[in-house]
Design a protein around this motif. Structure first.
Motif, mmCIF file in Angstrom:
data_model
loop_
_atom_site.group_PDB
_atom_site.id
_atom_site.type_symbol
_atom_site.label_atom_id
_atom_site.label_comp_id
_atom_site.label_asym_id
_atom_site.label_seq_id
_atom_site.Cartn_x
_atom_site.Cartn_y
_atom_site.Cartn_z
ATOM 1 N N CYS A 154 0.836 -1.199 0.000
ATOM 2 C CA CYS A 154 0.000 0.000 0.000
ATOM 3 C C CYS A 154 0.875 1.255 0.000
ATOM 4 N N MET A 155 0.255 2.374 -0.278
ATOM 5 C CA MET A 155 0.973 3.647 -0.265
ATOM 6 C C MET A 155 1.329 4.049 1.164
ATOM 7 N N GLN A 156 2.520 4.643 1.303
ATOM 8 C CA GLN A 156 2.958 5.222 2.567
ATOM 9 C C GLN A 156 3.466 6.634 2.291
ATOM 10 N N PHE A 157 3.181 7.546 3.206
ATOM 11 C CA PHE A 157 3.504 8.954 3.000
ATOM 12 C C PHE A 157 4.248 9.530 4.202
ATOM 13 N N ILE A 158 5.041 10.571 3.947
ATOM 14 C CA ILE A 158 5.640 11.386 5.003
ATOM 15 C C ILE A 158 4.836 12.684 5.070
ATOM 16 N N PRO A 159 4.052 12.891 6.140
ATOM 17 C CA PRO A 159 3.248 14.110 6.236
ATOM 18 C C PRO A 159 4.107 15.371 6.162
ATOM 19 N N HIS A 160 3.581 16.387 5.517
ATOM 20 C CA HIS A 160 4.184 17.717 5.397
ATOM 21 C C HIS A 160 5.433 17.745 4.518
ATOM 22 N N SER A 161 5.785 16.633 3.898
ATOM 23 C CA SER A 161 7.019 16.583 3.101
ATOM 24 C C SER A 161 6.898 17.320 1.774
ATOM 25 N N HIS A 162 5.704 17.782 1.443
ATOM 26 C CA HIS A 162 5.523 18.553 0.213
ATOM 27 C C HIS A 162 5.966 20.003 0.390
ATOM 28 N N LEU A 163 6.218 20.390 1.633
ATOM 29 C CA LEU A 163 6.650 21.758 1.910
ATOM 30 C C LEU A 163 8.148 21.873 1.641
ATOM 31 N N GLY A 164 8.573 22.992 1.138
ATOM 32 C CA GLY A 164 9.989 23.182 0.849
ATOM 33 C C GLY A 164 10.334 22.776 -0.572
ATOM 34 N N ASP A 184 17.561 9.942 -0.785
ATOM 35 C CA ASP A 184 18.181 9.378 0.417
ATOM 36 C C ASP A 184 17.828 10.198 1.656
ATOM 37 N N GLY A 185 18.066 9.602 2.813
ATOM 38 C CA GLY A 185 17.934 10.320 4.066
ATOM 39 C C GLY A 185 16.512 10.518 4.541
ATOM 40 N N VAL A 186 15.579 9.712 4.062
ATOM 41 C CA VAL A 186 14.187 9.832 4.509
ATOM 42 C C VAL A 186 14.022 9.127 5.852
ATOM 43 N N ASP A 187 13.406 9.782 6.798
ATOM 44 C CA ASP A 187 13.122 9.191 8.106
ATOM 45 C C ASP A 187 11.831 8.387 7.991
ATOM 46 N N SER A 188 11.966 7.092 7.698
ATOM 47 C CA SER A 188 10.779 6.269 7.496
ATOM 48 C C SER A 188 9.972 6.077 8.777
ATOM 49 N N GLY A 189 10.557 6.454 9.911
ATOM 50 C CA GLY A 189 9.821 6.389 11.165
ATOM 51 C C GLY A 189 8.647 7.359 11.197
ATOM 52 N N GLN A 190 8.677 8.350 10.317
ATOM 53 C CA GLN A 190 7.563 9.300 10.238
ATOM 54 C C GLN A 190 6.479 8.852 9.262
ATOM 55 N N HIS A 210 6.619 9.582 -0.891
ATOM 56 C CA HIS A 210 5.813 8.374 -0.756
ATOM 57 C C HIS A 210 6.595 7.148 -1.177
ATOM 58 N N TYR A 211 6.047 5.992 -0.802
ATOM 59 C CA TYR A 211 6.760 4.724 -0.924
ATOM 60 C C TYR A 211 5.732 3.605 -0.961
ATOM 61 N N THR A 212 6.026 2.534 -1.690
ATOM 62 C CA THR A 212 5.257 1.299 -1.564
ATOM 63 C C THR A 212 6.229 0.143 -1.396
ATOM 64 N N GLY A 213 5.922 -0.730 -0.455
ATOM 65 C CA GLY A 213 6.768 -1.888 -0.216
ATOM 66 C C GLY A 213 6.499 -2.993 -1.220
ATOM 67 N N PRO A 214 7.267 -4.061 -1.147
ATOM 68 C CA PRO A 214 7.064 -5.187 -2.048
ATOM 69 C C PRO A 214 5.743 -5.889 -1.777
ATOM 70 N N ASN A 215 5.239 -6.556 -2.788
ATOM 71 C CA ASN A 215 4.059 -7.395 -2.614
ATOM 72 C C ASN A 215 4.518 -8.747 -2.091
ATOM 73 N N MET A 216 4.222 -9.032 -0.835
ATOM 74 C CA MET A 216 4.672 -10.264 -0.201
ATOM 75 C C MET A 216 3.581 -11.338 -0.196
ATOM 76 N N THR A 217 2.459 -11.069 -0.840
ATOM 77 C CA THR A 217 1.321 -11.982 -0.805
ATOM 78 C C THR A 217 1.270 -12.856 -2.058
ATOM 79 N N ASP A 218 0.298 -13.765 -2.075
ATOM 80 C CA ASP A 218 0.106 -14.662 -3.217
ATOM 81 C C ASP A 218 -0.816 -14.064 -4.278
ATOM 82 N N MET A 219 -1.272 -12.839 -4.052
ATOM 83 C CA MET A 219 -2.189 -12.181 -4.979
ATOM 84 C C MET A 219 -1.505 -10.997 -5.656
ATOM 85 N N PRO A 220 -1.849 -10.706 -6.904
ATOM 86 C CA PRO A 220 -1.271 -9.525 -7.556
ATOM 87 C C PRO A 220 -1.791 -8.243 -6.935
#
Length: 234
Positions: A154-164, A184-190, A210-220
């Motif tokens: 699924c999609m993951q976002f860093i809030p407020h990262s569109h500023l600057g 580089d240097g993204v704090d994924s903890g946020q 934003h980021y999406t992880g790998p599909n680890m499931t048996d479904m596309p």
């Protein structure tokens, strides 16, 4: 199904955070139709214009199995996508976010096969090209064509990262033969993960990390991304 109506508070939240989760932008019947049309394109992936189709999870062009195939301008190859309820409703929501001048700009589709083990790393869409001054006047809808969770990608976002300003990006492994960019240097903890159901969508701005992880499931995992913008000369 009528187009979703955002509240003033939701619109403020979107522009403040740089992203928003839109529940049920279309029906499950419409999603089934979109899947059918896009699956038809992926079935003839190798026949499509190579300038518009390539692998996000490997070298841009190669002769092996596609790890994360992407089809740009899917509506050009399959115009019936523009007849779908999702296309209509995302366009109406875009006008609520950007103003009545908002127009469809382009689309693409990303397919993550079962257990593809390939992420799409942290990036800002604007790094792929665009006028930084127009960064607040474009929105991207990431429409899920099935229920999607963290383990599906699924999609993951860093809030407020569109500023600057736009961050520096480079191809994965600094390999110019790879299309996919990373910063580089993204704090994924946020990061805020956004699992959604089929027919729902996330919306984000061009400078939102934003980021999406790998599909680890048996479904596309299938997604259709639609981009809307305010023309330079409306």
């Amino acid at each position: 199904m009528s187009p979703p109506k955002l509240t003033p508070e939701e619109i403020v939240q979107f522009h403040k955070n740089g992203y928003f989760v839109l529940e049920q932008v279309t029906t499950l019947e419409d999603i089934e139709r979109i899947r059918e049309l896009l699956d038809g394109l992926y079935d003839r992936f190798d026949e499509l214009d190579e300038k518009l189709v390539f692998d996000l999870g490997d070298l841009k062009y190669h002769d092996g199995t596609q790890k994360t195939p992407q089809i740009n301008a899917a509506t050009r190859f399959e115009p019936r996508l523009k007849e779908t309820l999702a296309f209509k409703n995302t366009g109406e929501v875009a006008k609520q976010l950007l103003g009545k001048e908002a127009r469809f700009r382009f689309d693409h589709s990303i397919y993550k096969p079962p257990k593809n083990e390939k992420e799409v790393p942290w990036h800002q869409d604007l790094a792929y090209g665009g006028n930084q001054d127009r960064g607040s006047w474009n929105v991207a809808f990431w429409l899920s064509l099935q229920d999607v969770a963290v383990e599906t990608g699924c999609m993951q976002f860093i809030p407020h990262s569109h500023l600057g300003n736009l961050k520096f990006h480079h191809p994965i492994d600094n390999d110019p033969k790879i299309h996919t960019l990373i910063t580089d240097g993204v704090d994924s903890g946020q990061a805020v993960a956004c699992p959604i159901s089929a027919g729902s969508a996330t919306i984000h701005l061009p400078k939102t990390l934003h980021y999406t992880g790998p599909n680890m499931t048996d479904m596309p995992r299938r997604a259709w991304i639609l981009n809307y913008s305010v023309p330079l000369n409306p």
